[in-house]
Design a protein around this motif. Sequence first.
Motif, PDB file in Angstrom:
ATOM      1  N   ALA A 429       0.836  -1.211   0.000  1.00  0.00           N
ATOM      2  CA  ALA A 429       0.000   0.000   0.000  1.00  0.00           C
ATOM      3  C   ALA A 429       0.866   1.255   0.000  1.00  0.00           C
ATOM      4  O   ALA A 429       0.567   2.239  -0.697  1.00  0.00           O
ATOM      5  N   TRP A 430       1.946   1.224   0.764  1.00  0.00           N
ATOM      6  CA  TRP A 430       2.817   2.396   0.889  1.00  0.00           C
ATOM      7  C   TRP A 430       3.432   2.784  -0.468  1.00  0.00           C
ATOM      8  O   TRP A 430       3.481   3.966  -0.822  1.00  0.00           O
ATOM      9  N   PHE A 431       3.899   1.781  -1.202  1.00  0.00           N
ATOM     10  CA  PHE A 431       4.561   2.065  -2.471  1.00  0.00           C
ATOM     11  C   PHE A 431       3.577   2.221  -3.634  1.00  0.00           C
ATOM     12  O   PHE A 431       3.853   2.948  -4.593  1.00  0.00           O
ATOM     13  N   ALA A 432       2.413   1.539  -3.532  1.00  0.00           N
ATOM     14  CA  ALA A 432       1.475   1.570  -4.652  1.00  0.00           C
ATOM     15  C   ALA A 432       0.551   2.792  -4.626  1.00  0.00           C
ATOM     16  O   ALA A 432       0.141   3.275  -5.685  1.00  0.00           O
ATOM     17  N   ALA A 433       0.205   3.291  -3.434  1.00  0.00           N
ATOM     18  CA  ALA A 433      -0.750   4.394  -3.336  1.00  0.00           C
ATOM     19  C   ALA A 433      -0.291   5.650  -4.075  1.00  0.00           C
ATOM     20  O   ALA A 433      -1.092   6.283  -4.778  1.00  0.00           O
ATOM     21  N   PRO A 434       0.978   6.075  -3.965  1.00  0.00           N
ATOM     22  CA  PRO A 434       1.399   7.279  -4.706  1.00  0.00           C
ATOM     23  C   PRO A 434       1.323   7.104  -6.221  1.00  0.00           C
ATOM     24  O   PRO A 434       1.207   8.083  -6.960  1.00  0.00           O
ATOM     25  N   ILE A 435       1.406   5.850  -6.676  1.00  0.00           N
ATOM     26  CA  ILE A 435       1.397   5.583  -8.118  1.00  0.00           C
ATOM     27  C   ILE A 435      -0.023   5.375  -8.637  1.00  0.00           C
ATOM     28  O   ILE A 435      -0.430   5.955  -9.649  1.00  0.00           O
ATOM     29  N   LEU A 436      -0.791   4.539  -7.916  1.00  0.00           N
ATOM     30  CA  LEU A 436      -2.122   4.150  -8.378  1.00  0.00           C
ATOM     31  C   LEU A 436      -3.247   4.922  -7.700  1.00  0.00           C
ATOM     32  O   LEU A 436      -4.413   4.756  -8.073  1.00  0.00           O
ATOM     33  N   GLY A 437      -2.923   5.754  -6.713  1.00  0.00           N
ATOM     34  CA  GLY A 437      -3.970   6.421  -5.948  1.00  0.00           C
ATOM     35  C   GLY A 437      -4.595   5.444  -4.952  1.00  0.00           C
ATOM     36  O   GLY A 437      -3.954   4.455  -4.554  1.00  0.00           O
ATOM     37  N   PRO A 438      -5.847   5.659  -4.538  1.00  0.00           N
ATOM     38  CA  PRO A 438      -6.498   4.747  -3.589  1.00  0.00           C
ATOM     39  C   PRO A 438      -6.491   3.296  -4.054  1.00  0.00           C
ATOM     40  O   PRO A 438      -6.478   2.377  -3.220  1.00  0.00           O
ATOM     41  N   SER A 439      -6.468   3.072  -5.363  1.00  0.00           N
ATOM     42  CA  SER A 439      -6.451   1.696  -5.881  1.00  0.00           C
ATOM     43  C   SER A 439      -5.240   0.919  -5.370  1.00  0.00           C
ATOM     44  O   SER A 439      -5.292  -0.304  -5.204  1.00  0.00           O
ATOM     45  N   GLY A 440      -4.138   1.607  -5.106  1.00  0.00           N
ATOM     46  CA  GLY A 440      -2.960   0.937  -4.584  1.00  0.00           C
ATOM     47  C   GLY A 440      -3.206   0.319  -3.221  1.00  0.00           C
ATOM     48  O   GLY A 440      -2.670  -0.755  -2.900  1.00  0.00           O
ATOM     49  N   ILE A 441      -4.032   0.972  -2.412  1.00  0.00           N
ATOM     50  CA  ILE A 441      -4.385   0.430  -1.091  1.00  0.00           C
ATOM     51  C   ILE A 441      -5.289  -0.779  -1.268  1.00  0.00           C
ATOM     52  O   ILE A 441      -5.110  -1.805  -0.597  1.00  0.00           O
ATOM     53  N   TRP A 442      -6.237  -0.676  -2.172  1.00  0.00           N
ATOM     54  CA  TRP A 442      -7.170  -1.788  -2.381  1.00  0.00           C
ATOM     55  C   TRP A 442      -6.416  -3.019  -2.917  1.00  0.00           C
ATOM     56  O   TRP A 442      -6.691  -4.149  -2.493  1.00  0.00           O
ATOM     57  N   VAL A 443      -5.449  -2.804  -3.808  1.00  0.00           N
ATOM     58  CA  VAL A 443      -4.644  -3.914  -4.333  1.00  0.00           C
ATOM     59  C   VAL A 443      -3.874  -4.594  -3.201  1.00  0.00           C
ATOM     60  O   VAL A 443      -3.744  -5.831  -3.168  1.00  0.00           O
ATOM     61  N   ALA A 444      -3.373  -3.818  -2.269  1.00  0.00           N
ATOM     62  CA  ALA A 444      -2.604  -4.373  -1.154  1.00  0.00           C
ATOM     63  C   ALA A 444      -3.442  -5.356  -0.341  1.00  0.00           C
ATOM     64  O   ALA A 444      -2.934  -6.386   0.117  1.00  0.00           O
ATOM     65  N   PHE A 445      -4.720  -5.045  -0.147  1.00  0.00           N
ATOM     66  CA  PHE A 445      -5.615  -5.957   0.572  1.00  0.00           C
ATOM     67  C   PHE A 445      -5.704  -7.300  -0.159  1.00  0.00           C
ATOM     68  O   PHE A 445      -5.565  -8.364   0.451  1.00  0.00           O
ATOM     69  N   ALA A 446      -5.957  -7.261  -1.464  1.00  0.00           N
ATOM     70  CA  ALA A 446      -6.166  -8.492  -2.233  1.00  0.00           C
ATOM     71  C   ALA A 446      -4.917  -9.366  -2.254  1.00  0.00           C
ATOM     72  O   ALA A 446      -4.977 -10.576  -2.018  1.00  0.00           O
ATOM     73  N   VAL A 447      -3.772  -8.766  -2.533  1.00  0.00           N
ATOM     74  CA  VAL A 447      -2.525  -9.532  -2.614  1.00  0.00           C
ATOM     75  C   VAL A 447      -2.175 -10.161  -1.274  1.00  0.00           C
ATOM     76  O   VAL A 447      -1.789 -11.335  -1.195  1.00  0.00           O
ATOM     77  N   SER A 448      -2.307  -9.406  -0.196  1.00  0.00           N
ATOM     78  CA  SER A 448      -1.957  -9.934   1.133  1.00  0.00           C
ATOM     79  C   SER A 448      -2.898 -11.052   1.555  1.00  0.00           C
ATOM     80  O   SER A 448      -2.476 -11.985   2.255  1.00  0.00           O
ATOM     81  N   ASN A 449      -4.160 -10.987   1.168  1.00  0.00           N
ATOM     82  CA  ASN A 449      -5.095 -12.068   1.488  1.00  0.00           C
ATOM     83  C   ASN A 449      -4.642 -13.396   0.877  1.00  0.00           C
ATOM     84  O   ASN A 449      -4.643 -14.441   1.533  1.00  0.00           O
ATOM     85  N   VAL A 450      -4.231 -13.349  -0.397  1.00  0.00           N
ATOM     86  CA  VAL A 450      -3.804 -14.571  -1.099  1.00  0.00           C
ATOM     87  C   VAL A 450      -2.507 -15.110  -0.501  1.00  0.00           C
ATOM     88  O   VAL A 450      -2.398 -16.308  -0.179  1.00  0.00           O
ATOM     89  N   LEU A 451      -1.521 -14.253  -0.317  1.00  0.00           N
ATOM     90  CA  LEU A 451      -0.235 -14.712   0.194  1.00  0.00           C
ATOM     91  C   LEU A 451      -0.339 -15.178   1.644  1.00  0.00           C
ATOM     92  O   LEU A 451       0.340 -16.130   2.052  1.00  0.00           O
ATOM     93  N   GLY A 452      -1.203 -14.529   2.450  1.00  0.00           N
ATOM     94  CA  GLY A 452      -1.390 -14.962   3.833  1.00  0.00           C
ATOM     95  C   GLY A 452      -1.912 -16.381   3.919  1.00  0.00           C
ATOM     96  O   GLY A 452      -1.488 -17.175   4.774  1.00  0.00           O
ATOM     97  N   ALA A 453      -2.834 -16.745   3.014  1.00  0.00           N
ATOM     98  CA  ALA A 453      -3.375 -18.108   2.998  1.00  0.00           C
ATOM     99  C   ALA A 453      -2.300 -19.118   2.634  1.00  0.00           C
ATOM    100  O   ALA A 453      -2.200 -20.200   3.240  1.00  0.00           O
TER     101      ALA A 453
END
Length: 485
Positions: A429-453
């Motif tokens: 989220a920290w690195f993606a938000a400045p590039i993608l805007g709020p979408s960078g935070i939303w992407v961080a949720f999805a990726v971490s959910n998959v890798l956490g499992a």
Amino acid sequence: MTLRTRLRSIFAAPEEMDLTTGDIGWPLLVLSLPIVVTNLFQTAYNLADTFWLGQYGTGALAAISFAFPLVFLVISLGMGVSVAGSVLVAQHTGADERRQAEYAASQTMTFALLVSGLLGIVGYFLVEELLGLLGASASVLPMATRYMEVVLLGMPFMFGFFVFVALMRGYGDTVTPMLVMFGSVVLNIAIDPFLIFGWTVVENAPLVGTVAFPEMGIEGAAVATVFSRSLALLVGLWIMLRGGRGVRIHLRDMVPDLSYLRRLATIGLPASIEGTGRALSMNLLLVIVALFPETVVAAYGIGTRVFSVVFLPAIAVARGVETMTGQNVGAGEPARAERATTLAATVLFGVLTAAGVVIWVAAAPIADLFTTDPAVVDSAAQFLRYVALSFGFIGIMRAYTGSFRGAGETLTAAAISVLMLGVIRFPIAWFAAPILGPSGIWVAFAVSNVLGALIAYAWYRRGTWREGDASTAVPVDTEASMGGD
């Protein structure tokens, strides 16, 4: 077993159901279903506040977007006490050690009230500074502070009820907490709008103009929650002191025992780290979210509230797995605990994936339930769509970490949580938000959910949990310190 018998077993006394022998799926369902309902009632607190404060104004909605994660952080700091108590009660129950289970429950309640009271007092004097660090704007900070001050003063009541639920669950009774929570939630929802908006009598002279409830705004939502939870705790204490259902506590066993506190801390500290890691992740993400307009902050609050509802089955089944693992490890049946965990992970993946598809399709109408601001609806709908299709992986992770906790491997569960949230979600989220805007935070949720499992599954397959945690065992001489029955 006939359908009628199965339905009756849901409301049977815990001692009538043996979790260490026989069928696995049905006992897990019997444990988990009331927890789903209980957690649904718990979430209803937050949803009621979110709905009514959304009608009160976007500023109030943004304020609780900051307040809720901070409440979670404070509760998480003391969460280890309740997890340790639940694990000890479950393992002693599985080993048929009733007195040790009662002593564990009594000591857990004592230290839970003491720890939560201390955290509430410290938090009360630091809350404005903490909210400021999280990035609350000048317009939002006063409202969020007022809400948090009320909640922090009522922290022993709020946390005490969580401990009641955990102790009863460790014993195998998930129905009684569900019923108590139901009454508390109905009361909260009933008084919420009156305390938020106020109520002045406009008919029936001579009472015309009489203020029945003053308009308290965001503070009213906090007062309603604390008052309702306080009554629920009193009912819970009465149930446990009577001992007619579930685990029993004794006043003589509630005298603080510092040697037992060390035992609770050994098991519970990693669980507190896990919960605190989750809470810190939510709060650190708020620092990033706060860089965007207030509409994005409000959308983040709506999205996380929706997630809290969707993930109810995962949280509930994980608690059921925790109890089944604890009792089966205590009874020397680790293979049975593993079968229950595998079943839970498989079912949760399917159920939450299906729920994710529904949320993806209906994202905008769902967001529209909480606010009348079109900009907030658009942002919240985008958040929901980005994360929805990863819901199933949350179910997998929750099932395996629940089994780790039940076996006493709370440090392992904490490590997985920290990896998922602190090492994966926040940096993305920290690195993606400045590039993608709020979408960078939303992407961080999805990726971490998959890798956490994937991390939880790989760790579980190593099998280190099978031997349990020796620190959960109660020494033989502890019986003497209990003073007999």
